[in-house]
Write an enzyme that holds these catalytic residues in place. Structure first.
Site, PDB file in Angstrom:
ATOM      1  CG  ASP A   1       9.911   5.765  -6.996  1.00 41.05           C
ATOM      2  OD1 ASP A   1      11.052   6.178  -5.839  1.00 41.05           O
ATOM      3  OD2 ASP A   1       8.854   6.029  -6.247  1.00 41.05           O
TER       4      ASP A   1
ATOM      5  CG  MET B   1       5.952   9.240   2.753  1.00 41.68           C
ATOM      6  SD  MET B   1       7.066   9.762   3.830  1.00 41.68           S
ATOM      7  CE  MET B   1       7.692   8.728   5.518  1.00 41.68           C
ATOM      8  NE  ARG B   2       6.145   3.584  -4.387  1.00 41.60           N
ATOM      9  CZ  ARG B   2       5.538   4.492  -4.827  1.00 41.60           C
ATOM     10  NH1 ARG B   2       6.746   5.156  -5.305  1.00 41.60           N
ATOM     11  NH2 ARG B   2       4.445   4.482  -5.344  1.00 41.60           N
ATOM     12  CB  ALA B   3      12.703   6.834   0.215  1.00 46.00           C
TER      13      ALA B   3
ATOM     14  CB  VAL C   1      11.112   0.321   0.085  1.00 47.61           C
ATOM     15  CG1 VAL C   1      11.693  -1.010  -1.193  1.00 47.61           C
ATOM     16  CG2 VAL C   1       9.491   0.416  -1.524  1.00 47.61           C
TER      17      VAL C   1
END
Length: 665
Positions: A194, A275-277, A280
């Site tokens: 991830d 929330m990284r998705a 990015v």
């Protein structure tokens, strides 16, 4: 001769070319992980990338590639004079070997100056050299976990902090992290997967014309590299100019409320964690807009970004294959009217454009194919657990495992010296300091006290005046105790007695759970099954549990019990693994009721082979699957001959089996 094959000459890797390009336009995306089988030009394309990137300005003489425009540069070589010189150089591609040590990556004390002059000086590592460039890790799935964490943290923070061996240094470390891997050699842990911004799955083209073009270009390059490269000079120059323009434009790209809402809807629909998705995808969409010469993000930018940023973030456990449902993606993006187009901005057409030269003339303009490992490719654990199959006159069953669960830790006894992992005690490069030894090779952590102690008796003979005088022979490195990974070899009875009592479902579920645990602890796992008239190596020792899960689900049960053949196969596998991987200690787990019904004197032969295997000293465990009031006790006899720990089970359930295995030490 050109150092690398031209980037624009690679055939049929459109998604990979796009992902690499977007990451160089906006390094904050977080790098690219490229997954694919061997021979798919992964390394070729990555190594060629640096040659098409615009050159950068650096302060002359600075070892940390400081940007002259920075007002407060984070460089240990500073502060710099007001009239410093500036030089222009190509972007560096720094390759990180799989076997690199932590001090090689971070940097450490300059040993020569420390020992000869008594000067404490920092010697930069690979992270410093990769600043403002590309850090490439081939076979990143084989890299030790602590190094992967270190790289990803540095890439996310944009700096590296070194506190070791009397050195305290902080320097800038902003780079594009690119990792390539073959999934057959083992997977990255999901939490590490991830952390990569974008992920691409590549495969060799199936179109014969495209394959012919690949061979034709490669042969032409090897015959005359200069002539071949000259054919693509124009394409390479155009690509460089376009990347440079996009790098200047990306900060001006506006993410409207509509675009942010769409990105949030897409990420929520695909049920990604955290929330990284979203972040990015937003960065990748902005880079894609800049790549196409726009300052506003449109639907096609979001679609392109989501295809690269989301597939690997949908995995809930290591058994889930990466993939994305592009029909669902299109449905989400097309459920309302598009935003109004800006007027008179002089931009290019809004249709998605790929990096120039990355598409082959032979491959045509077809849309990149959907990843075959989509969400519908998951094994269905809710299907019928036992499906009868017929092979000649014998009926066999195929039991499906239940949902895996988290097993407790089991270890191999003693202290090993294998590859770093998270299972058994071992002397490793990481862990707590327990002693010191002479330096025998490159790398290692200095044991300062023991180094001084080794040098102290010689100070008078060396004519010491004020400072301690050191020589290379005085150097002592720390010996550390940590944890190693192991080879867990299952030898599973799949004969009729197991199938009749419906043992295979529980056995498979337990093994599947232990496979997941082994995957997280970086173990290798193998599976031998025996039934009818032979034993089969169903899963050669591997770190890829995706393959292991598939083989396990397809495992049939029924027929006679060739126990001797199974133990002979086990002996051969262990002997071969000692040659291939001599540092990795094995644990043999034999799951059987101890019966032997195939061949003449079947039981006596099995016990004879067991004695021979036990004499090799392999750590082993026998789990007795025999049930009922009247028992023959054959598994107990087998454990005695193997010199293995014997565990009787009243019932062979998945939980009981795991409880038994986790106690093996």
């Amino acid at each position: 001769m050109p150092q690398h094959y031209p980037f624009s000459a690679v055939v049929g890797s459109d998604d990979m070319a796009l992902a690499l390009t977007l990451s160089t336009i906006s390094p904050a995306i977080g790098g690219v992980l490229v997954r694919g089988e061997k021979g798919t030009a992964k390394s070729t394309m990555v190594r060629a990338l640096a040659s098409v990137l615009p050159q950068i300005d650096v302060i002359a003489g600075d070892r940390f590639s400081t940007d002259p425009r920075e007002t407060n540069p984070l460089s240990p070589d500073g502060p710099f004079a007001a009239d410093f010189d500036v030089e222009t150089r190509p972007v560096r591609l720094v390759e990180l070997p799989v076997g690199a040590t932590e001090d090689r990556v971070l940097g450490s004390l300059h040993l020569e100056k420390a020992l000869s002059d008594g000067v404490t000086e920092y010697e930069p590592g690979l992270l410093a050299r990769a600043h403002r460039g590309i850090l490439y890790v081939d076979e990143v799935n084989l890299l030790h976990d602590h190094l992967v964490d270190l790289l990803l943290d540095a890439a996310a923070m944009g700096r590296s902090t070194v506190e070791r061996d009397g050195v305290s240094v902080e320097h800038a470390a902003r780079f594009v992290l690119v990792g390539t891997m073959n999934p057959e050699e083992g997977e990255l842990r999901p939490q590490l997967l991830d952390r990569f911004g974008l992920t691409v799955d590549v495969a060799a083209p199936r179109d014969p014309e495209a394959r012919v073009e690949v061979v034709r270009r490669r042969l032409a390059y090897e015959a005359d590299p200069d002539k071949f490269a000259s054919r693509y000079e124009s394409d390479e120059a155009t690509l460089t100019s376009r990347i440079e323009a996009a790098q200047k434009l990306v900060d001006e790209v506006e993410l409207s409320d509509w675009a942010l809402l769409k990105i949030a809807e897409v990420c929520a629909a695909f049920e990604v964690d955290g929330m990284r998705a979203d972040i990015v995808t937003a960065r990748a969409a902005s880079a894609h807009a800049a790549w196409n010469g726009r300052t506003n993000v449109i639907r096609e930018d979001i679609r392109a970004a989501a295809r690269l940023a989301l597939p690997h973030r949908r995995r809930r456990n290591p058994f889930d294959a990466p993939g994305i449902d592009e029909d669902l993606l299109d449905q989400i993006l097309n459920d309302d009217e598009p935003p109004p187009e800006p007027e008179g901005d002089g931009t290019e057409d809004s249709e998605t454009q790929e990096p120039q030269g990355s598409k082959s003339e032979a491959a045509g303009d077809a849309e990149p194919s959907t990843n075959s490992a989509g969400e519908n490719s998951q094994p269905d654990n809710t299907a019928q657990h036992e499906q009868p199959q017929h092979s000649g006159s014998s009926e066999v069953t195929v039991a499906a495992p239940q949902q895996p669960y988290r097993p407790k830790l089991f270890t191999v006894g003693g202290t090993g010296a294998g590859e770093s992992g998270k299972r058994s005690r071992a002397i490793t490069e990481t862990g707590r300091r327990i002693g010191a030894q002479r330096r025998t090779g490159q790398g290692g952590s200095i044991h300062l006290i023991e180094t001084i102690r080794a040098a102290a008796p010689h100070q008078y003979a060396r004519g010491r005046v004020h400072n301690l005088q050191f020589r290379a022979d005085d150097l002592r490195l720390a010996v550390k105790e940590g944890h190693e990974s192991n080879l867990i070899l299952f030898c599973v009875d799949a004969s009729g007695s197991m199938a009749a009592r419906k043992r295979m479902e529980q056995v498979k579920t337990a093994i599947l759970s232990l496979l997941m645990d082994a995957y997280q602890r970086r173990d290798k796992v193998g599976l031998i099954t025996f039934r009818q008239d032979h034993a089969e190596l169903a899963l050669p020792p591997t770190g890829s549990i995706d393959i292991a899960a598939t083989r396990l689900a397809e495992l049939p049960a029924g027929g006679r019990t060739p126990l001797a053949e199974a133990l002979l196969k086990t002996t051969d596998v262990l002997r071969l693994e000692r040659v291939r991987d001599p540092r990795r200690r094995p644990l043999l787990v034999v799951i059987t009721d101890g019966r032997a019904t195939y061949g003449e004197n079947a039981l006596a032969r099995a016990h004879q082979v067991a004695k021979h295997l036990g004499a090799t000293g392999v750590a082993s465990l026998v789990i007795d699957c025999e049930t009922g009031k009247f028992r023959m006790g054959l598994a107990h006899q087998l454990a005695d001959h193997l010199m293995a720990e014997y565990i009787p089970l009243a019932e062979v359930s998945a939980a009981a089996l795991t409880d038994a295995v986790k106690g093996a030490a």
